[in-house]
Design a protein around this motif. Structure first.
Motif, PDB file in Angstrom:
ATOM      1  N   GLY A  48      10.632   7.810   7.195  1.00 45.59           N
ATOM      2  CA  GLY A  48       9.921   6.961   6.246  1.00 45.59           C
ATOM      3  C   GLY A  48       8.425   6.978   6.462  1.00 45.59           C
ATOM      4  O   GLY A  48       7.648   7.239   5.531  1.00 45.59           O
ATOM      5  N   ILE A  49       7.966   6.721   7.689  1.00 38.66           N
ATOM      6  CA  ILE A  49       6.519   6.690   7.930  1.00 38.66           C
ATOM      7  C   ILE A  49       5.950   8.099   7.859  1.00 38.66           C
ATOM      8  O   ILE A  49       4.766   8.288   7.520  1.00 38.66           O
ATOM      9  N   GLU A 137       8.238  -6.693  13.221  1.00 40.16           N
ATOM     10  CA  GLU A 137       9.373  -6.728  12.297  1.00 40.16           C
ATOM     11  C   GLU A 137       9.050  -7.560  11.061  1.00 40.16           C
ATOM     12  O   GLU A 137       9.373  -7.175   9.932  1.00 40.16           O
ATOM     13  N   SER A 138       8.417  -8.711  11.266  1.00 44.62           N
ATOM     14  CA  SER A 138       8.049  -9.574  10.127  1.00 44.62           C
ATOM     15  C   SER A 138       7.015  -8.896   9.231  1.00 44.62           C
ATOM     16  O   SER A 138       7.143  -8.908   7.994  1.00 44.62           O
ATOM     17  N   ILE A 139       5.985  -8.306   9.852  1.00 41.45           N
ATOM     18  CA  ILE A 139       4.963  -7.609   9.073  1.00 41.45           C
ATOM     19  C   ILE A 139       5.584  -6.454   8.295  1.00 41.45           C
ATOM     20  O   ILE A 139       5.290  -6.251   7.109  1.00 41.45           O
ATOM     21  N   THR A 167      -3.962  -1.390  -9.130  1.00 42.49           N
ATOM     22  CA  THR A 167      -2.972  -1.885  -8.174  1.00 42.49           C
ATOM     23  C   THR A 167      -2.496  -0.833  -7.179  1.00 42.49           C
ATOM     24  O   THR A 167      -2.100  -1.174  -6.066  1.00 42.49           O
ATOM     25  N   HIS A 168      -2.557   0.442  -7.573  1.00 40.38           N
ATOM     26  CA  HIS A 168      -1.946   1.473  -6.737  1.00 40.38           C
ATOM     27  C   HIS A 168      -2.641   1.595  -5.381  1.00 40.38           C
ATOM     28  O   HIS A 168      -1.999   1.930  -4.375  1.00 40.38           O
ATOM     29  N   HIS A 169      -3.958   1.332  -5.351  1.00 41.87           N
ATOM     30  CA  HIS A 169      -4.662   1.465  -4.074  1.00 41.87           C
ATOM     31  C   HIS A 169      -4.237   0.388  -3.069  1.00 41.87           C
ATOM     32  O   HIS A 169      -4.485   0.524  -1.872  1.00 41.87           O
ATOM     33  N   LEU A 170      -3.559  -0.673  -3.557  1.00 44.01           N
ATOM     34  CA  LEU A 170      -3.068  -1.695  -2.634  1.00 44.01           C
ATOM     35  C   LEU A 170      -1.952  -1.164  -1.739  1.00 44.01           C
ATOM     36  O   LEU A 170      -1.646  -1.763  -0.702  1.00 44.01           O
ATOM     37  N   LEU A 171      -1.363  -0.031  -2.130  1.00 46.35           N
ATOM     38  CA  LEU A 171      -0.371   0.597  -1.265  1.00 46.35           C
ATOM     39  C   LEU A 171      -0.972   0.965   0.085  1.00 46.35           C
ATOM     40  O   LEU A 171      -0.257   1.042   1.094  1.00 46.35           O
ATOM     41  N   ALA A 172      -2.294   1.191   0.099  1.00 47.10           N
ATOM     42  CA  ALA A 172      -2.951   1.519   1.374  1.00 47.10           C
ATOM     43  C   ALA A 172      -2.841   0.359   2.358  1.00 47.10           C
ATOM     44  O   ALA A 172      -2.690   0.567   3.566  1.00 47.10           O
ATOM     45  N   VAL A 173      -2.918  -0.877   1.850  1.00 43.84           N
ATOM     46  CA  VAL A 173      -2.778  -2.056   2.713  1.00 43.84           C
ATOM     47  C   VAL A 173      -1.361  -2.118   3.274  1.00 43.84           C
ATOM     48  O   VAL A 173      -1.153  -2.332   4.481  1.00 43.84           O
ATOM     49  N   ALA A 174      -0.355  -1.932   2.397  1.00 43.58           N
ATOM     50  CA  ALA A 174       1.042  -1.945   2.845  1.00 43.58           C
ATOM     51  C   ALA A 174       1.282  -0.824   3.855  1.00 43.58           C
ATOM     52  O   ALA A 174       1.997  -1.018   4.854  1.00 43.58           O
ATOM     53  N   TYR A 175       0.672   0.330   3.614  1.00 46.97           N
ATOM     54  CA  TYR A 175       0.855   1.457   4.535  1.00 46.97           C
ATOM     55  C   TYR A 175       0.313   1.117   5.923  1.00 46.97           C
ATOM     56  O   TYR A 175       0.965   1.389   6.941  1.00 46.97           O
ATOM     57  N   LEU A 176      -0.879   0.521   5.990  1.00 45.75           N
ATOM     58  CA  LEU A 176      -1.459   0.175   7.288  1.00 45.75           C
ATOM     59  C   LEU A 176      -0.563  -0.808   8.042  1.00 45.75           C
ATOM     60  O   LEU A 176      -0.404  -0.713   9.272  1.00 45.75           O
ATOM     61  N   ALA A 177       0.031  -1.753   7.319  1.00 46.84           N
ATOM     62  CA  ALA A 177       0.959  -2.690   7.957  1.00 46.84           C
ATOM     63  C   ALA A 177       2.195  -1.959   8.484  1.00 46.84           C
ATOM     64  O   ALA A 177       2.695  -2.254   9.579  1.00 46.84           O
ATOM     65  N   LEU A 178       2.677  -0.965   7.713  1.00 46.78           N
ATOM     66  CA  LEU A 178       3.854  -0.213   8.136  1.00 46.78           C
ATOM     67  C   LEU A 178       3.546   0.708   9.316  1.00 46.78           C
ATOM     68  O   LEU A 178       4.440   1.022  10.114  1.00 46.78           O
ATOM     69  N   VAL A 179       2.297   1.155   9.422  1.00 47.25           N
ATOM     70  CA  VAL A 179       1.901   1.938  10.597  1.00 47.25           C
ATOM     71  C   VAL A 179       2.026   1.087  11.861  1.00 47.25           C
ATOM     72  O   VAL A 179       2.561   1.527  12.883  1.00 47.25           O
TER      73      VAL A 179
END
Length: 444
Positions: A48-49, A137-139, A167-179
């Motif tokens: 996934g990552i 896990e929560s993040i 809105t699509h660039h907000l995926l970058a924020v979600a990605y950093l959290a998933l990293v």
């Protein structure tokens, strides 16, 4: 398409292979469902990552990969495949985590008893990661929900482009959290094995790309400001030609390339094929057809003197090939790159024998007349097929009109289903796949 398919499957296989090697190095045979769940959680997390990191890197439009992946249009198709794969893998990862909790809560599974974890006093870094697991896990869970919503919106064609762009660039924020989620929860032993360096490079590159997106630093070195110098409307064709004078230094372009054009800040950048040859005088022309909500209003919204931002050029639809004969098919607004190429050939011929087919549902004498003059100046044999009068173009008709088609490179720009059908039929007649060149002009 062949190159991006190869990359996609090779990439997944490499991630899987390195994970298997890393897992076997610390393998202890799983004895129950929860042990197997832990193994699958690690595998789905790595995949996934991994695919999300590659997708994030492609989001910053790295032109260095264009020669290997066939141009930015192909890279965006790969970006989409990686995004969809990331969505599916993330859902599977989430179901492994949440589904097990539900099953325990419903009494379907019995969770093994665990004692308190021992403090790793001689391994402070590993202990730090262990202390962060609950927060990670929560993040990760909330970042997953946000990423799923944003990716689904990106796939819904009815979702307006101007909102998608915002809105699509907000995926970058979600990605950093998933990293962060992945760094903390990835099995610690992986980092010292064959998998660790690759994951560090992927997540490091993805993090840099995400920050570039959030700080609006994507392709800043390929951007230039211009001004609308002239506008020509062709009402019967429902198109508008916009001439732009660059105020900064444009790097120049080859015929068939495209650029991202921001005519209105509230709408954001749109990709348009460049329809003029580069002469070094700073003038660039785009022929834009009214196909969506924004382009249908463009002829009323754009005015001479408007400030414009250009980014590019991009693409590998540049008519390069070893064959001495070329066949061009420009269907509808897909004629645009061929107009640019004909203007370039009028100034300097490449010595190739060229047939240009222009299937069209609307016959505009003025536009066809200009195209015929361009073709004559470039030494191109023009075939205009007005559907109402001449019927449809297909592989049988093309091969009949050009007997030497077997020795030609085919360059197609137009509706994707038409191109796929033509490619399939010509391939069945013996044309090698590598000699059919098609632009995949869909950026979402």
């Amino acid at each position: 398409m062949r190159n991006i398919k190869r990359f996609f499957w090779t990439y997944l296989c490499v991630l899987t292979g390195l994970w298997l090697v890393a897992e076997l190095m610390v393998w202890s045979s799983p004895t129950n469902f929860f042990a197997w769940r832990s193994v699958l959680m690690q595998y789905s997390g790595v995949l996934g990552i991994g695919v999300m990191s590659a997708a994030m890197v492609l989001a910053v439009r790295p032109v260095v990969f264009e020669p290997y992946l066939g141009g930015l249009d192909k890279m965006y198709r790969l970006h989409k495949w990686l995004g969809i794969s990331g969505l599916v893998i993330s859902i599977a990862h989430w179901l492994l985590a949440q589904g097990t909790k539900w099953a325990v809560g419903w009494g379907w599974l019995q969770r093994p008893q665990r004692g308190p974890r021992a403090e790793l006093l001689d391994a402070p870094i590993q202990q730090f990661f262990l202390n962060q697991r609950g927060l990670a896990e929560s993040i990760g869970e909330w970042a997953f929900y946000a990423a799923v919503l944003l990716m689904v919106l990106a796939l819904v064609k009815r979702f307006p482009y101007r909102y998608f762009f915002k809105t699509h660039h907000l995926l970058a924020v979600a990605y950093l959290a998933l990293v962060w989620h992945s760094v903390v929860l990835l099995k610690f032993d992986y980092w010292t094995g064959v998998l660790g360096p690759l994951m560090a490079v992927l997540m490091g590159a993805g993090t840099v790309a995400a920050l570039m997106v959030l700080l609006r630093r994507v392709a800043v070195g390929r951007q230039v400001v211009g001004e609308v110098a002239a506008i020509r409307r062709h009402e019967s064709l429902n198109v508008v030609a916009v001439d732009i004078l660059c105020k900064g230094r444009w790097a120049g372009h080859e015929s068939g390339q495209f650029a991202f054009v921001t005519l209105h800040e509230d709408e954001g950048p749109h990709p348009y094929t460049i329809s003029s040859a580069w002469t070094g005088d700073g003038h660039i022309t785009f022929i834009i057809k009214a196909l969506g909500d924004y382009t249908r209003t463009l002829s009323e919204r754009v005015h001479v003197g408007d400030v414009v931002k250009l980014e590019g050029p991009y693409g590998r639809f540049t008519f390069q090939g070893v064959q001495k004969r070329q066949i061009w098919v420009g269907a509808g607004i897909g004629i645009t790159p061929f107009i640019s190429r004909m203007k370039a050939l009028a100034a300097q011929s490449d010595g190739k024998t060229i047939d240009l087919f222009h299937p069209t549902a609307v016959y505009d004498e003025h536009a066809i007349g200009m195209m015929a003059r361009d073709a004559e100046a470039a030494g191109v044999h023009l075939h205009v097929l007005w559907s109402q009068r001449d019927g449809q173009l297909n592989a049988a008709r093309l091969t009949e009109l050009v007997p030497g088609w077997r020795d030609a490179d085919i360059w197609f720009c137009g509706p994707a289903p038409f191109g796929q059908s033509l490619k399939k039929d010509l391939g069945a007649l013996g044309l090698p796949e590598s000699r059919f060149h098609q632009e995949l002009f869909q950026m979402r």
